[in-house]
Design a protein around this motif. Structure first.
Motif, PDB file in Angstrom:
ATOM      1  N   THR A   1       0.822  -1.217   0.000  1.00 12.06           N
ATOM      2  CA  THR A   1       0.000   0.000   0.000  1.00 12.06           C
ATOM      3  C   THR A   1       0.850   1.258   0.000  1.00 12.06           C
ATOM      4  N   GLY A   2       2.156   1.105   0.190  1.00 10.39           N
ATOM      5  CA  GLY A   2       3.042   2.257   0.240  1.00 10.39           C
ATOM      6  C   GLY A   2       3.190   2.854   1.624  1.00 10.39           C
ATOM      7  N   LEU A   3       2.525   2.264   2.626  1.00 10.18           N
ATOM      8  CA  LEU A   3       2.602   2.798   3.980  1.00 10.18           C
ATOM      9  C   LEU A   3       4.028   2.727   4.519  1.00 10.18           C
ATOM     10  N   SER A   4       4.733   1.638   4.222  1.00 17.85           N
ATOM     11  CA  SER A   4       6.112   1.507   4.702  1.00 17.85           C
ATOM     12  C   SER A   4       7.028   2.511   4.019  1.00 17.85           C
ATOM     13  N   ARG A   5       6.658   2.942   2.817  1.00 16.89           N
ATOM     14  CA  ARG A   5       7.452   3.957   2.116  1.00 16.89           C
ATOM     15  C   ARG A   5       7.201   5.343   2.697  1.00 16.89           C
ATOM     16  N   LEU A   6       5.933   5.654   2.950  1.00 19.93           N
ATOM     17  CA  LEU A   6       5.589   6.959   3.501  1.00 19.93           C
ATOM     18  C   LEU A   6       6.124   7.130   4.924  1.00 19.93           C
ATOM     19  N   CYS A   7       6.156   6.039   5.672  1.00 20.83           N
ATOM     20  CA  CYS A   7       6.584   6.089   7.080  1.00 20.83           C
ATOM     21  C   CYS A   7       7.857   5.276   7.283  1.00 20.83           C
ATOM     22  N   ARG A   8       8.762   5.340   6.309  1.00 19.61           N
ATOM     23  CA  ARG A   8       9.927   4.466   6.348  1.00 19.61           C
ATOM     24  C   ARG A   8      10.903   4.789   7.476  1.00 19.61           C
ATOM     25  N   ARG A   9      10.766   5.938   8.088  1.00 20.61           N
ATOM     26  CA  ARG A   9      11.620   6.274   9.216  1.00 20.61           C
ATOM     27  C   ARG A   9      10.964   5.919  10.557  1.00 20.61           C
ATOM     28  N   THR A  10       9.802   5.268  10.481  1.00 15.71           N
ATOM     29  CA  THR A  10       9.088   4.833  11.681  1.00 15.71           C
ATOM     30  C   THR A  10       9.157   3.313  11.767  1.00 15.71           C
ATOM     31  N   SER A  11       9.741   2.792  12.818  1.00 13.93           N
ATOM     32  CA  SER A  11      10.017   1.358  12.904  1.00 13.93           C
ATOM     33  C   SER A  11       8.755   0.507  12.888  1.00 13.93           C
ATOM     34  N   LYS A  12       7.651   0.985  13.436  1.00 14.79           N
ATOM     35  CA  LYS A  12       6.438   0.181  13.530  1.00 14.79           C
ATOM     36  C   LYS A  12       5.804  -0.073  12.175  1.00 14.79           C
ATOM     37  N   PHE A  13       6.158   0.727  11.161  1.00 11.44           N
ATOM     38  CA  PHE A  13       5.588   0.541   9.832  1.00 11.44           C
ATOM     39  C   PHE A  13       6.565  -0.105   8.850  1.00 11.44           C
ATOM     40  N   LYS A  14       7.635  -0.684   9.361  1.00 13.43           N
ATOM     41  CA  LYS A  14       8.561  -1.388   8.474  1.00 13.43           C
ATOM     42  C   LYS A  14       7.839  -2.576   7.842  1.00 13.43           C
ATOM     43  N   GLY A  15       8.003  -2.721   6.541  1.00 14.42           N
ATOM     44  CA  GLY A  15       7.270  -3.744   5.818  1.00 14.42           C
ATOM     45  C   GLY A  15       8.130  -4.935   5.445  1.00 14.42           C
ATOM     46  N   ARG A  16       7.665  -5.643   4.452  1.00 10.79           N
ATOM     47  CA  ARG A  16       8.355  -6.840   3.971  1.00 10.79           C
ATOM     48  C   ARG A  16       9.785  -6.516   3.552  1.00 10.79           C
ATOM     49  N   TYR A  17       9.988  -5.376   2.894  1.00  6.10           N
ATOM     50  CA  TYR A  17      11.314  -4.924   2.490  1.00  6.10           C
ATOM     51  C   TYR A  17      11.636  -3.605   3.189  1.00  6.10           C
ATOM     52  N   LEU A  18      12.891  -3.416   3.552  1.00  5.68           N
ATOM     53  CA  LEU A  18      13.308  -2.173   4.187  1.00  5.68           C
ATOM     54  C   LEU A  18      13.799  -1.191   3.129  1.00  5.68           C
ATOM     55  N   TYR A  19      13.487   0.085   3.333  1.00  7.67           N
ATOM     56  CA  TYR A  19      13.936   1.120   2.406  1.00  7.67           C
ATOM     57  C   TYR A  19      15.360   1.550   2.740  1.00  7.67           C
ATOM     58  N   LEU A  20      16.140   1.750   1.699  1.00 11.99           N
ATOM     59  CA  LEU A  20      17.552   2.090   1.871  1.00 11.99           C
ATOM     60  C   LEU A  20      17.732   3.409   2.607  1.00 11.99           C
ATOM     61  N   ASP A  21      16.779   4.322   2.447  1.00 16.69           N
ATOM     62  CA  ASP A  21      16.896   5.612   3.116  1.00 16.69           C
ATOM     63  C   ASP A  21      16.058   5.674   4.393  1.00 16.69           C
ATOM     64  N   GLY A  22      15.727   4.521   4.934  1.00 17.67           N
ATOM     65  CA  GLY A  22      15.001   4.473   6.192  1.00 17.67           C
ATOM     66  C   GLY A  22      15.924   4.699   7.375  1.00 17.67           C
ATOM     67  N   GLN A  23      15.356   4.680   8.568  1.00 20.06           N
ATOM     68  CA  GLN A  23      16.136   4.896   9.784  1.00 20.06           C
ATOM     69  C   GLN A  23      16.752   3.565  10.192  1.00 20.06           C
ATOM     70  N   LEU A  24      17.866   3.211   9.549  1.00 19.66           N
ATOM     71  CA  LEU A  24      18.494   1.911   9.769  1.00 19.66           C
ATOM     72  C   LEU A  24      19.688   2.028  10.713  1.00 19.66           C
ATOM     73  N   GLN A  25      19.799   1.076  11.632  1.00 21.65           N
ATOM     74  CA  GLN A  25      20.933   1.026  12.532  1.00 21.65           C
ATOM     75  C   GLN A  25      22.113   0.366  11.823  1.00 21.65           C
ATOM     76  N   SER A  26      23.315   0.541  12.357  1.00 25.49           N
ATOM     77  CA  SER A  26      24.484  -0.100  11.755  1.00 25.49           C
ATOM     78  C   SER A  26      24.369  -1.620  11.845  1.00 25.49           C
ATOM     79  N   VAL A  27      23.771  -2.106  12.944  1.00 23.28           N
ATOM     80  CA  VAL A  27      23.408  -3.522  13.063  1.00 23.28           C
ATOM     81  C   VAL A  27      21.891  -3.574  13.163  1.00 23.28           C
ATOM     82  N   GLU A  28      21.237  -3.823  12.051  1.00 16.35           N
ATOM     83  CA  GLU A  28      19.783  -3.745  11.956  1.00 16.35           C
ATOM     84  C   GLU A  28      19.153  -5.128  12.155  1.00 16.35           C
TER      85      GLU A  28
END
Length: 266
Positions: free
Chosen positions: A95-122
């Motif tokens: 639905t694109g929700l994980s893309r719109l809220c990709r910096r919010t951990s609770k909306f992480k989807g099946r695939y993670l976005y490269l420009d999301g809020q990712l930790q060095s050890v994710e």
């Protein structure tokens, strides 16, 4: 592979019995005290990445499976890692929700976005077999890959098995690996190979998590409509720009959408 990075043993098979079958045969041929790196022929580790993976594997005691950050060029915004294919992660992704809220951990989807809020050890729930570092302790605890599928679902299932045995799965975002995603499949003349990804994932979800008929129908609807929406976008972009590559992608994703429902009695 030797310490110098040279191939010191090559296993040739007379037929192609699938990804997991070949990997398991290779694992059986490795020393009993060695870790294992799965690396597709169309995947290239960034310089120094192997040494970093080895070092991280020895330091992260509770981790069973590791992966670098896999990227596929400027047009692909996600990496091949994320959450297991439950209903909500699939819904968030398609639905694109994980893309719109990709910096919010609770909306992480099946695939993670490269420009999301990712930790060095994710921490993730799956990583792709295109580049997967498996610690020897993991193999000793949970065994090798499932050979139920010719390809595509065995890596997700292996990660889930690790998680259910108390082992973590992580993506190391400071380490990179380029993957020319799907190129070998696109060259295949077989329709069965071309649509194997949605079929395998559907079978994996059903057989692993045993959803109710209603939940499975909802899941398939989300999956197929998400794929169909991408087909429509590719079609109109291809028609507008007269781009044959985009029109090809439109046809491919339309086939994906139909393949989700291929086994009507499943």
């Amino acid at each position: 592979m030797s310490d110098e990075g040279l191939i010191d043993r090559l296993i040739l098979r007379e037929s192609n019995a699938g990804f997991a079958k070949a990997i398991n045969e290779a694992i059986a041929a490795t020393p009993n005290d060695s870790d294992v790196l799965l690396l597709n022929p169309d995947a290239i580790l960034d310089c120094g990445s192997l040494e970093q993976l080895r070092s991280a594997a020895s330091e992260l005691r509770d981790v069973g499976i590791l992966s670098p950050l896999v990227y596929s060029g400027n047009t692909v915004k996600t990496t091949t890692a994320g959450r297991q294919p439950f209903v909500l992660p699939m819904l968030a992704h398609f639905t694109g929700l994980s893309r719109l809220c990709r910096r919010t951990s609770k909306f992480k989807g099946r695939y993670l976005y490269l420009d999301g809020q990712l930790q060095s050890v994710e921490p993730v729930e799956w990583v792709a077999g295109a580049c997967m570092y498996i610690k020897r302790e993991t193999i000793e605890r949970i065994g090798v890959l499932s050979e139920r599928w010719f390809m595509y679902a065995e890596d997700t299932e292996y990660c889930w098995r690790a998680l259910t045995h108390g082992l973590s799965v992580v993506m190391l975002t400071d380490i990179g690996c380029f993957h020319a995603m799907g190129q070998s499949v696109k060259r295949s003349p077989s329709d069965d190979i071309n649509v194997m990804w949605p079929r395998s994932l559907s079978d994996y979800y059903k057989t692993t998590f045993d959803p109710s008929p209603l939940t499975f129908a909802i899941w398939r609807t989300i999956f197929s409509l998400g794929l169909l929406s991408r087909s429509i976008v590719f079609f109109f972009r291809g028609r507008q720009s007269r781009n044959d590559a985009l029109l090809y992608e439109a046809r491919r994703f339309a086939k994906f959408a139909g393949a989700v429902w291929a086994n009507a009695d499943a």
